[in-house]
Design a protein around this motif. Structure first.
Motif, PDB file in Angstrom:
ATOM      1  N   ASN A  68       0.805  -1.215   0.000  1.00  0.00           N
ATOM      2  CA  ASN A  68       0.000   0.000   0.000  1.00  0.00           C
ATOM      3  C   ASN A  68       0.842   1.272   0.000  1.00  0.00           C
ATOM      4  O   ASN A  68       0.327   2.356   0.268  1.00  0.00           O
ATOM      5  CB  ASN A  68      -0.957   0.032   1.194  1.00  0.00           C
ATOM      6  CG  ASN A  68      -1.988  -1.087   1.145  1.00  0.00           C
ATOM      7  OD1 ASN A  68      -2.367  -1.540   0.076  1.00  0.00           O
ATOM      8  ND2 ASN A  68      -2.424  -1.540   2.299  1.00  0.00           N
ATOM      9  N   GLU A  80      -4.614   0.177  -5.401  1.00  0.00           N
ATOM     10  CA  GLU A  80      -5.350   1.398  -5.064  1.00  0.00           C
ATOM     11  C   GLU A  80      -6.856   1.122  -5.070  1.00  0.00           C
ATOM     12  O   GLU A  80      -7.586   1.615  -4.196  1.00  0.00           O
ATOM     13  CB  GLU A  80      -5.013   2.506  -6.062  1.00  0.00           C
ATOM     14  CG  GLU A  80      -5.688   3.834  -5.745  1.00  0.00           C
ATOM     15  CD  GLU A  80      -5.254   4.935  -6.697  1.00  0.00           C
ATOM     16  OE1 GLU A  80      -5.643   6.094  -6.481  1.00  0.00           O
ATOM     17  OE2 GLU A  80      -4.527   4.622  -7.664  1.00  0.00           O
ATOM     18  N   GLN A  81      -7.337   0.348  -6.036  1.00  0.00           N
ATOM     19  CA  GLN A  81      -8.753   0.005  -6.087  1.00  0.00           C
ATOM     20  C   GLN A  81      -9.149  -0.826  -4.867  1.00  0.00           C
ATOM     21  O   GLN A  81     -10.221  -0.616  -4.277  1.00  0.00           O
ATOM     22  CB  GLN A  81      -9.046  -0.774  -7.371  1.00  0.00           C
ATOM     23  CG  GLN A  81      -8.776   0.018  -8.645  1.00  0.00           C
ATOM     24  CD  GLN A  81      -9.022  -0.809  -9.891  1.00  0.00           C
ATOM     25  OE1 GLN A  81      -9.374  -1.981  -9.814  1.00  0.00           O
ATOM     26  NE2 GLN A  81      -8.821  -0.204 -11.053  1.00  0.00           N
ATOM     27  N   ASP A  83      -7.707  -0.735  -1.953  1.00  0.00           N
ATOM     28  CA  ASP A  83      -7.675   0.148  -0.788  1.00  0.00           C
ATOM     29  C   ASP A  83      -8.933   1.010  -0.724  1.00  0.00           C
ATOM     30  O   ASP A  83      -9.501   1.215   0.351  1.00  0.00           O
ATOM     31  CB  ASP A  83      -6.422   1.023  -0.857  1.00  0.00           C
ATOM     32  CG  ASP A  83      -6.245   1.864   0.394  1.00  0.00           C
ATOM     33  OD1 ASP A  83      -6.144   1.298   1.483  1.00  0.00           O
ATOM     34  OD2 ASP A  83      -6.224   3.108   0.283  1.00  0.00           O
ATOM     35  N   GLN A  84      -9.390   1.505  -1.866  1.00  0.00           N
ATOM     36  CA  GLN A  84     -10.615   2.300  -1.899  1.00  0.00           C
ATOM     37  C   GLN A  84     -11.828   1.455  -1.524  1.00  0.00           C
ATOM     38  O   GLN A  84     -12.728   1.926  -0.805  1.00  0.00           O
ATOM     39  CB  GLN A  84     -10.794   2.909  -3.289  1.00  0.00           C
ATOM     40  CG  GLN A  84      -9.756   3.961  -3.642  1.00  0.00           C
ATOM     41  CD  GLN A  84      -9.929   4.490  -5.051  1.00  0.00           C
ATOM     42  OE1 GLN A  84     -10.767   4.003  -5.822  1.00  0.00           O
ATOM     43  NE2 GLN A  84      -9.146   5.492  -5.416  1.00  0.00           N
ATOM     44  N   LEU A  85     -11.870   0.218  -1.998  1.00  0.00           N
ATOM     45  CA  LEU A  85     -12.979  -0.679  -1.666  1.00  0.00           C
ATOM     46  C   LEU A  85     -12.994  -0.984  -0.167  1.00  0.00           C
ATOM     47  O   LEU A  85     -14.063  -1.040   0.458  1.00  0.00           O
ATOM     48  CB  LEU A  85     -12.865  -1.971  -2.474  1.00  0.00           C
ATOM     49  CG  LEU A  85     -14.067  -2.924  -2.420  1.00  0.00           C
ATOM     50  CD1 LEU A  85     -15.288  -2.268  -3.057  1.00  0.00           C
ATOM     51  CD2 LEU A  85     -13.745  -4.232  -3.123  1.00  0.00           C
ATOM     52  N   LYS A  87     -11.853   0.965   2.277  1.00  0.00           N
ATOM     53  CA  LYS A  87     -12.312   2.159   2.993  1.00  0.00           C
ATOM     54  C   LYS A  87     -13.823   2.345   2.831  1.00  0.00           C
ATOM     55  O   LYS A  87     -14.508   2.756   3.776  1.00  0.00           O
ATOM     56  CB  LYS A  87     -11.568   3.390   2.481  1.00  0.00           C
ATOM     57  CG  LYS A  87     -10.088   3.402   2.840  1.00  0.00           C
ATOM     58  CD  LYS A  87      -9.400   4.635   2.295  1.00  0.00           C
ATOM     59  CE  LYS A  87      -7.928   4.654   2.670  1.00  0.00           C
ATOM     60  NZ  LYS A  87      -7.227   5.842   2.118  1.00  0.00           N
ATOM     61  N   ARG A  88     -14.339   2.042   1.651  1.00  0.00           N
ATOM     62  CA  ARG A  88     -15.772   2.163   1.425  1.00  0.00           C
ATOM     63  C   ARG A  88     -16.548   1.180   2.304  1.00  0.00           C
ATOM     64  O   ARG A  88     -17.589   1.521   2.870  1.00  0.00           O
ATOM     65  CB  ARG A  88     -16.081   1.929  -0.049  1.00  0.00           C
ATOM     66  CG  ARG A  88     -17.542   2.107  -0.417  1.00  0.00           C
ATOM     67  CD  ARG A  88     -17.790   1.707  -1.855  1.00  0.00           C
ATOM     68  NE  ARG A  88     -19.208   1.706  -2.165  1.00  0.00           N
ATOM     69  CZ  ARG A  88     -19.739   1.017  -3.162  1.00  0.00           C
ATOM     70  NH1 ARG A  88     -18.983   0.284  -3.948  1.00  0.00           N
ATOM     71  NH2 ARG A  88     -21.038   1.060  -3.390  1.00  0.00           N
ATOM     72  N   SER A 188     -15.218  -7.453  -3.385  1.00  0.00           N
ATOM     73  CA  SER A 188     -14.157  -7.614  -4.394  1.00  0.00           C
ATOM     74  C   SER A 188     -14.408  -8.812  -5.307  1.00  0.00           C
ATOM     75  O   SER A 188     -13.945  -8.832  -6.450  1.00  0.00           O
ATOM     76  CB  SER A 188     -12.804  -7.774  -3.699  1.00  0.00           C
ATOM     77  OG  SER A 188     -12.782  -8.956  -2.914  1.00  0.00           O
TER      78      SER A 188
END
Length: 207
Positions: A68, A80-81, A83-85, A87-88, A188
């Protein structure tokens, strides 16, 4: 008449074989010294030239980027995708956990399927159901496939009050005990997960 040689005068007599042997030995020693010297120099050259230089990278001496980190994300944009998932999913679970479970239920909701019951609950209480709850209701409907009475209305099999209580029970479990790590993992692996996330935002808490 020959004059005898006096004993006081000593003459060094060396045979030709000894002379040639001494010369050969000296020559061999000289060649060995030269060969050893050249061989040692060549060995040093080989050691110096054959050792590769270790490349030092900004991430560390081993050249491995931290997970990361900006360098790792630059090498693999999928990080990055992910990590965004993650956090969401964390924000989603925090939001759902803050919604109170309705305690006063005075209406009897007729229903023909579990998904239909869930839709009626959302409209009546103006609350979203958890992603995991929506998935569970869909699975309960699929469990009826192939059964002889699969087209029979479900509220004639299970009392509406019991059915609604069951939905709110698993909803409370999902809101209070689910891990956002688990939710992110499910999202995911499911590109259509948005279809089971309700876009209902209650204006005020329901009690």
């Amino acid at each position: 008449m020959k004059r005898p040689m006096p004993w006081s005068e000593q003459v060094d007599i060396t045979t030709s074989e000894e002379t040639s042997s001494t010369t050969s030995s000296s020559s061999s020693d000289t060649d060995m010294d030269v060969n050893n010297e050249n061989g040692g120099q060549q060995l040093n050259n080989n050691i110096t030239t054959e050792q590769p230089a270790k490349e030092v990278t900004p991430e560390g001496c081993d050249g491995i980027a931290e997970p990361n980190s900006p360098a790792a994300i630059a090498l693999d944009p999928s990080l990055e995708q992910a990590d965004q998932l993650f956090k969401r999913a964390e924000m989603y679970q925090d939001y759902m956990q803050q919604l109170p479970i309705p305690r006063h239920r005075g209406s009897i909701i007729p229903f023909t399927s579990w998904m239909g019951l869930g839709k009626s609950i959302k409209q009546l209480y103006n609350q979203p159901l958890h992603y995991l709850t929506n998935i569970r209701l869909k699975q309960w409907d699929q469990m009826r496939f192939g059964k002889e009475d699969e087209h029979r209305e479900l509220d004639t099999i299970i009392h509406p009050c019991k059915a609604e209580a069951a939905v709110w029970l698993i909803e409370e479990i999902h809101r209070c005990t689910s891990s956002h790590h688990h939710i992110a993992k499910l999202w995911s692996s499911d590109p259509m997960h948005d279809a089971f996330i309700d876009s209902i935002f209650p204006e005020s808490p329901c009690e």
